[in-house]
Design a protein around this motif. Structure first.
Motif, PDB file in Angstrom:
ATOM      1  N   UNK A 143     -12.515  19.913 -27.319  1.00  0.00           N
ATOM      2  CA  UNK A 143     -13.304  20.234 -26.140  1.00  0.00           C
ATOM      3  C   UNK A 143     -13.523  18.995 -25.264  1.00  0.00           C
ATOM      4  N   UNK A 144     -13.680  17.842 -25.912  1.00  0.00           N
ATOM      5  CA  UNK A 144     -13.852  16.600 -25.168  1.00  0.00           C
ATOM      6  C   UNK A 144     -12.555  16.156 -24.485  1.00  0.00           C
ATOM      7  N   UNK A 145     -11.412  16.614 -24.946  1.00  0.00           N
ATOM      8  CA  UNK A 145     -10.138  16.261 -24.340  1.00  0.00           C
ATOM      9  C   UNK A 145      -9.885  17.026 -23.043  1.00  0.00           C
ATOM     10  N   UNK A 146     -10.617  18.101 -22.813  1.00  0.00           N
ATOM     11  CA  UNK A 146     -10.436  18.878 -21.584  1.00  0.00           C
ATOM     12  C   UNK A 146     -10.892  18.107 -20.352  1.00  0.00           C
ATOM     13  N   UNK A 147     -11.899  17.254 -20.492  1.00  0.00           N
ATOM     14  CA  UNK A 147     -12.414  16.493 -19.339  1.00  0.00           C
ATOM     15  C   UNK A 147     -11.363  15.524 -18.814  1.00  0.00           C
ATOM     16  N   UNK A 148     -10.783  14.624 -19.639  1.00  0.00           N
ATOM     17  CA  UNK A 148      -9.753  13.742 -19.087  1.00  0.00           C
ATOM     18  C   UNK A 148      -8.506  14.494 -18.640  1.00  0.00           C
ATOM     19  N   UNK A 149      -8.182  15.594 -19.328  1.00  0.00           N
ATOM     20  CA  UNK A 149      -7.008  16.372 -18.938  1.00  0.00           C
ATOM     21  C   UNK A 149      -7.193  16.977 -17.550  1.00  0.00           C
ATOM     22  N   UNK A 150      -8.389  17.497 -17.266  1.00  0.00           N
ATOM     23  CA  UNK A 150      -8.632  18.070 -15.941  1.00  0.00           C
ATOM     24  C   UNK A 150      -8.599  16.984 -14.871  1.00  0.00           C
ATOM     25  N   UNK A 151      -9.145  15.807 -15.169  1.00  0.00           N
ATOM     26  CA  UNK A 151      -9.091  14.707 -14.198  1.00  0.00           C
ATOM     27  C   UNK A 151      -7.655  14.256 -13.956  1.00  0.00           C
ATOM     28  N   UNK A 152      -6.846  14.274 -15.011  1.00  0.00           N
ATOM     29  CA  UNK A 152      -5.439  13.907 -14.863  1.00  0.00           C
ATOM     30  C   UNK A 152      -4.715  14.905 -13.974  1.00  0.00           C
ATOM     31  N   UNK A 153      -4.968  16.195 -14.178  1.00  0.00           N
ATOM     32  CA  UNK A 153      -4.303  17.215 -13.373  1.00  0.00           C
ATOM     33  C   UNK A 153      -4.723  17.153 -11.910  1.00  0.00           C
ATOM     34  N   UNK A 154      -5.973  16.788 -11.667  1.00  0.00           N
ATOM     35  CA  UNK A 154      -6.444  16.663 -10.276  1.00  0.00           C
ATOM     36  C   UNK A 154      -5.883  15.403  -9.635  1.00  0.00           C
ATOM     37  N   UNK A 155      -5.841  14.306 -10.367  1.00  0.00           N
ATOM     38  CA  UNK A 155      -5.436  13.026  -9.803  1.00  0.00           C
ATOM     39  C   UNK A 155      -3.942  12.799  -9.734  1.00  0.00           C
ATOM     40  N   UNK A 156      -3.163  13.541 -10.524  1.00  0.00           N
ATOM     41  CA  UNK A 156      -1.714  13.330 -10.558  1.00  0.00           C
ATOM     42  C   UNK A 156      -1.030  13.537  -9.204  1.00  0.00           C
ATOM     43  N   UNK A 157      -1.332  14.568  -8.423  1.00  0.00           N
ATOM     44  CA  UNK A 157      -0.694  14.700  -7.105  1.00  0.00           C
ATOM     45  C   UNK A 157      -1.022  13.527  -6.169  1.00  0.00           C
ATOM     46  N   UNK A 158      -2.252  13.031  -6.237  1.00  0.00           N
ATOM     47  CA  UNK A 158      -2.622  11.892  -5.401  1.00  0.00           C
ATOM     48  C   UNK A 158      -1.874  10.630  -5.829  1.00  0.00           C
ATOM     49  N   UNK A 159      -1.680  10.450  -7.119  1.00  0.00           N
ATOM     50  CA  UNK A 159      -0.939   9.301  -7.629  1.00  0.00           C
ATOM     51  C   UNK A 159       0.521   9.367  -7.191  1.00  0.00           C
ATOM     52  N   UNK A 160       1.133  10.539  -7.280  1.00  0.00           N
ATOM     53  CA  UNK A 160       2.528  10.704  -6.860  1.00  0.00           C
ATOM     54  C   UNK A 160       2.666  10.430  -5.369  1.00  0.00           C
ATOM     55  N   UNK A 161       1.732  10.939  -4.571  1.00  0.00           N
ATOM     56  CA  UNK A 161       1.759  10.697  -3.120  1.00  0.00           C
ATOM     57  C   UNK A 161       1.639   9.197  -2.829  1.00  0.00           C
ATOM     58  N   UNK A 162       0.745   8.503  -3.520  1.00  0.00           N
ATOM     59  CA  UNK A 162       0.554   7.068  -3.284  1.00  0.00           C
ATOM     60  C   UNK A 162       1.785   6.271  -3.682  1.00  0.00           C
ATOM     61  N   UNK A 163       2.439   6.660  -4.763  1.00  0.00           N
ATOM     62  CA  UNK A 163       3.644   5.942  -5.205  1.00  0.00           C
ATOM     63  C   UNK A 163       4.774   6.144  -4.209  1.00  0.00           C
ATOM     64  N   UNK A 164       4.956   7.363  -3.713  1.00  0.00           N
ATOM     65  CA  UNK A 164       6.018   7.614  -2.729  1.00  0.00           C
ATOM     66  C   UNK A 164       5.753   6.848  -1.431  1.00  0.00           C
ATOM     67  N   UNK A 165       4.512   6.800  -0.994  1.00  0.00           N
ATOM     68  CA  UNK A 165       4.149   6.064   0.219  1.00  0.00           C
ATOM     69  C   UNK A 165       4.414   4.568   0.027  1.00  0.00           C
ATOM     70  N   UNK A 166       4.058   4.039  -1.142  1.00  0.00           N
ATOM     71  CA  UNK A 166       4.279   2.629  -1.434  1.00  0.00           C
ATOM     72  C   UNK A 166       5.771   2.319  -1.483  1.00  0.00           C
ATOM     73  N   UNK A 167       6.556   3.241  -2.039  1.00  0.00           N
ATOM     74  CA  UNK A 167       8.003   3.033  -2.120  1.00  0.00           C
ATOM     75  C   UNK A 167       8.622   2.932  -0.722  1.00  0.00           C
ATOM     76  N   UNK A 168       8.153   3.763   0.211  1.00  0.00           N
ATOM     77  CA  UNK A 168       8.654   3.697   1.585  1.00  0.00           C
ATOM     78  C   UNK A 168       8.277   2.376   2.258  1.00  0.00           C
TER      79      UNK A 168
END
Length: 106
Positions: A70-95
């Motif tokens: 049950x305690x693992x659901x909190x970091x997992x949900x934060x990871x799922x929310x933050x992953x699209x933002x991380x991918x967007x930031x990496x692509x922007x940095x690559x450009x």
């Protein structure tokens, strides 16, 4: 009973008991949430237990334990929310890195 913990309005009860294995008396504790079955137990009453490698459980009662997953659901949900933002930031940095390295705007 532990009054600082409540699960669905029920306080877990700690049952303390002694049993004998090969002439050695052992004391154990067991946490349960089953109020109806515990109401039948009284001090000094014999209960059926199962033992294995030095640990024991009361035969007809389910143990109380809190699911750690049950305690693992909190970091997992934060990871799922933050992953699209991380991918967007990496692509922007690559450009931007390509712009600084090669001077090509894409």
């Amino acid at each position: 009973m532990k009054h600082n913990i409540t699960i669905n309005g029920i306080h877990p009860t700690i049952i303390s008991y002694k049993y004998d294995i090969n002439g050695t008396k052992t004391t154990a504790k067991y946490k349960v949430l089953e109020e109806r079955r515990i109401a039948k137990l009284h001090i000094g009453k014999s209960i059926a237990i199962k033992t294995f490698n030095g640990s024991s459980i009361i035969k007809d009662l389910k143990p109380y334990n809190f699911p750690i997953w049950l305690f693992l659901l909190i970091p997992l949900s934060l990871l799922l929310i933050g992953l699209p933002f991380l991918i967007y930031a990496i692509l922007k940095l690559k450009k931007e890195l390509e712009l600084y390295k090669f001077g090509n705007v894409s």
